[in-house]
Design an enzyme around this catalytic site. Structure first.
Site, mmCIF file in Angstrom:
data_model
loop_
_atom_site.group_PDB
_atom_site.id
_atom_site.type_symbol
_atom_site.label_atom_id
_atom_site.label_comp_id
_atom_site.label_asym_id
_atom_site.label_seq_id
_atom_site.Cartn_x
_atom_site.Cartn_y
_atom_site.Cartn_z
ATOM 1 N N GLY A 69 0.813 -1.211 0.000
ATOM 2 C CA GLY A 69 0.000 0.000 0.000
ATOM 3 C C GLY A 69 0.849 1.265 0.000
ATOM 4 O O GLY A 69 0.420 2.306 0.507
ATOM 5 N N THR A 70 2.020 1.176 -0.599
ATOM 6 C CA THR A 70 2.927 2.324 -0.698
ATOM 7 C C THR A 70 2.219 3.538 -1.293
ATOM 8 O O THR A 70 2.305 4.655 -0.771
ATOM 9 C CB THR A 70 4.118 1.959 -1.619
ATOM 10 N N TRP A 72 -0.881 4.330 -1.449
ATOM 11 C CA TRP A 72 -1.887 4.862 -0.525
ATOM 12 C C TRP A 72 -1.237 5.670 0.591
ATOM 13 O O TRP A 72 -1.616 6.814 0.869
ATOM 14 C CB TRP A 72 -2.664 3.674 0.050
ATOM 15 N N HIS A 130 11.677 1.488 0.083
ATOM 16 C CA HIS A 130 11.448 0.075 0.439
ATOM 17 C C HIS A 130 12.654 -0.472 1.208
ATOM 18 O O HIS A 130 12.748 -1.669 1.450
ATOM 19 C CB HIS A 130 11.256 -0.776 -0.820
ATOM 20 N N ARG A 154 1.141 -5.410 5.552
ATOM 21 C CA ARG A 154 -0.120 -6.000 5.081
ATOM 22 C C ARG A 154 -0.064 -7.519 5.236
ATOM 23 O O ARG A 154 1.037 -8.098 5.223
ATOM 24 C CB ARG A 154 -0.238 -5.628 3.585
ATOM 25 N N ARG A 288 -5.096 -2.031 -8.497
ATOM 26 C CA ARG A 288 -5.728 -3.259 -8.977
ATOM 27 C C ARG A 288 -7.088 -3.359 -8.313
ATOM 28 O O ARG A 288 -8.074 -2.892 -8.842
ATOM 29 C CB ARG A 288 -4.826 -4.471 -8.670
ATOM 30 N N LYS A 289 -7.156 -3.936 -7.102
ATOM 31 C CA LYS A 289 -8.451 -4.077 -6.419
ATOM 32 C C LYS A 289 -8.522 -3.251 -5.148
ATOM 33 O O LYS A 289 -9.587 -2.792 -4.757
ATOM 34 C CB LYS A 289 -8.673 -5.545 -6.066
HETATM 35 P P1 A3P Z 1 -3.974 -5.076 -4.792
HETATM 36 O O1 A3P Z 1 -3.062 -5.647 -5.835
HETATM 37 O O2 A3P Z 1 -4.294 -6.055 -3.718
HETATM 38 O O3 A3P Z 1 -5.183 -4.434 -5.358
HETATM 39 P P2 A3P Z 1 1.971 -0.593 -3.588
HETATM 40 O O4 A3P Z 1 1.372 0.779 -3.664
HETATM 41 O O5 A3P Z 1 2.792 -0.833 -2.347
HETATM 42 O O6 A3P Z 1 2.650 -0.951 -4.845
HETATM 43 O O7 A3P Z 1 0.748 -1.589 -3.390
HETATM 44 C C1 A3P Z 1 -0.202 -1.781 -4.380
HETATM 45 C C2 A3P Z 1 -1.446 -2.353 -3.726
HETATM 46 O O8 A3P Z 1 -2.130 -1.300 -3.029
HETATM 47 C C3 A3P Z 1 -2.427 -2.882 -4.743
HETATM 48 O O9 A3P Z 1 -3.151 -3.904 -4.050
HETATM 49 C C4 A3P Z 1 -3.264 -1.645 -5.025
HETATM 50 O O10 A3P Z 1 -4.509 -1.917 -5.618
HETATM 51 C C5 A3P Z 1 -3.413 -1.091 -3.620
HETATM 52 N N1 A3P Z 1 -3.710 0.347 -3.594
HETATM 53 C C6 A3P Z 1 -3.241 1.319 -4.410
HETATM 54 N N2 A3P Z 1 -3.757 2.513 -4.081
HETATM 55 C C7 A3P Z 1 -4.561 2.305 -3.021
HETATM 56 C C8 A3P Z 1 -5.408 3.163 -2.249
HETATM 57 N N3 A3P Z 1 -5.492 4.457 -2.506
HETATM 58 N N4 A3P Z 1 -6.096 2.600 -1.233
HETATM 59 C C9 A3P Z 1 -6.025 1.294 -0.974
HETATM 60 N N5 A3P Z 1 -5.270 0.425 -1.674
HETATM 61 C C10 A3P Z 1 -4.535 0.920 -2.689
#
Ligand code: A3P
Length: 322
Positions: A69-70, A72, A130, A154, A288-289
């Site tokens: 969730g980087t 986010w 990271h 997570r 993604r989701k």
């Molecule tokens: P999923 O693949 O389970 O959907 P990172 O930002 O560390 O690369 O992580 C990506 C993951 O965070 C993905 O998870 C992505 O969909 C989810 N993500 C991205 N933006 C987000 C947001 N604003 N709130 C919640 N989850 C988010």
């Protein structure tokens, strides 16, 4: 580059061929460096940070293991820190790439070969990374060091699934898709970017227990459940708590809404394919989701059980669980 930088680059060039290697999940080979599996650019970046990064008392380091969730957390911290500078109806987060709003420390420093660009950023610097906690220099992690870390982790089952999907999006076309079985085996063995996953998490978890004023630790699942509470905690930790007036105006809710998956993933800048030679990962690849427990749609019960067992074993006695 001055002599000091040349020395770090030379050390890196000499070290790399001596490190154990394994196949990466996407374009990079992984190398084992000080207990973690990293890309070559990651190691060079870490060595440069270690030798040359000059921390400031106002620095805020947004740290994660990839796919926790980087994107986010970056958005939340950016909007909390800059809440007086922008109007929520016309916010940079709604227009600019999140990859531009906050740099990834090791990637940026690797790219420029020195810390000069990071040195040039205005305070307070909000920097994402990271890098495992133990790989930062002591001047950033020891008790008297003033810089602060906000960490997000997570459930490893969701991390694996997210990472597997991401890898297949960004793998070069000439490579066959990464199977879930391959990804699962590597993840369990700890062989994934910045892995072993559990060691990454534990480094920050222990630091947050030892120095709660220095490291603030969150789980994705908790932020999903109580985003308002988490936003308030981050603001307090960073020394900029919400005033009564801000609370009354609904600023916390505005931040939560602005950074929500629904809002961010629907923005034009995050829907477009923004890939180019310099930046092979598109903004859209980070969305993604955005759900908790999507692993149930991908992992077999046996896979989930094995991962849970590893997690239990690794986290035993630490007070942390998923
Ligand atoms: P999923 O693949 O389970 O959907 P990172 O930002 O560390 O690369 O992580 C990506 C993951 O965070 C993905 O998870 C992505 O969909 C989810 N993500 C991205 N933006 C987000 C947001 N604003 N709130 C919640 N989850 C988010």
């Amino acid at each position: 580059l001055d002599e000091g930088y040349q020395k770090t680059h030379k050390n890196f060039d000499e070290l790399l061929p001596t490190l154990p290697t394994r196949k990466g999940w996407w374009m990079h080979q992984l190398f084992q460096y000080q207990g973690f599996w990293l890309s070559a650019f990651g190691i060079r970046g870490i060595m440069l940070v270690h030798d040359h990064f000059k921390p400031r008392p106002t620095d805020i380091i947004v740290a994660t293991s990839p796919k926790c969730g980087t994107t986010w957390l970056k958005a939340l911290v950016f909007s909390i820190i800059n809440r007086d500078s922008y109007d929520f109806s016309d916010h940079p987060l709604s227009k600019a790439s999140h990859q531009d709003l906050m740099i990834l420390l090791e990637l940026h420093i690797h790219g420029s070969g020195s810390t000069s660009l990071v040195d040039g950023l205005a305070s307070p610097r909000v920097i994402s990374t990271h890098i495992p906690y133990s790989l930062f220099p002591e001047r950033m992690t020891e008790g008297s060091s003033p810089c602060r870390f906000v960490y997000l982790c997570r459930d490893p089952k969701d991390v694996l699934v997210s990472k597997w999907h991401f890898s297949n999006k960004v793998r070069p076309e000439e490579l066959p898709p990464l199977t879930l079985d391959e990804a699962f085996e590597s993840f369990c063995q700890g062989v994934s970017h910045e892995g072993p996953f559990w060691d990454h998490v534990l480094g920050y978890w222990k630091a947050s227990l030892e120095s709660p004023e220095k490291v603030l630790f969150f789980k994705y699942e908790d932020v999903k459940k109580q985003p308002w509470g988490c936003v308030r905690k981050v603001a307090e930790f960073l020394g900029v708590p919400f005033s009564e007036e801000e609370e009354n105006k609904g600023v916390v809710g505005e931040i939560v809404k602005l950074c929500s998956f629904e809002k961010m993933s629907s923005l034009d800048v995050n829907k477009r394919d923004t890939r180019n030679r310099e930046r092979p990962v598109s903004n859209s690849d980070f969305f993604r989701k955005g759900e908790v427990r999507d692993w149930v749609n991908h992992l077999s019960p046996q896979m989930a059980e094995k991962l849970d067992q590893i997690t239990e074993q690794k986290l035993q006695g630490t007070g942390l669980s998923f």
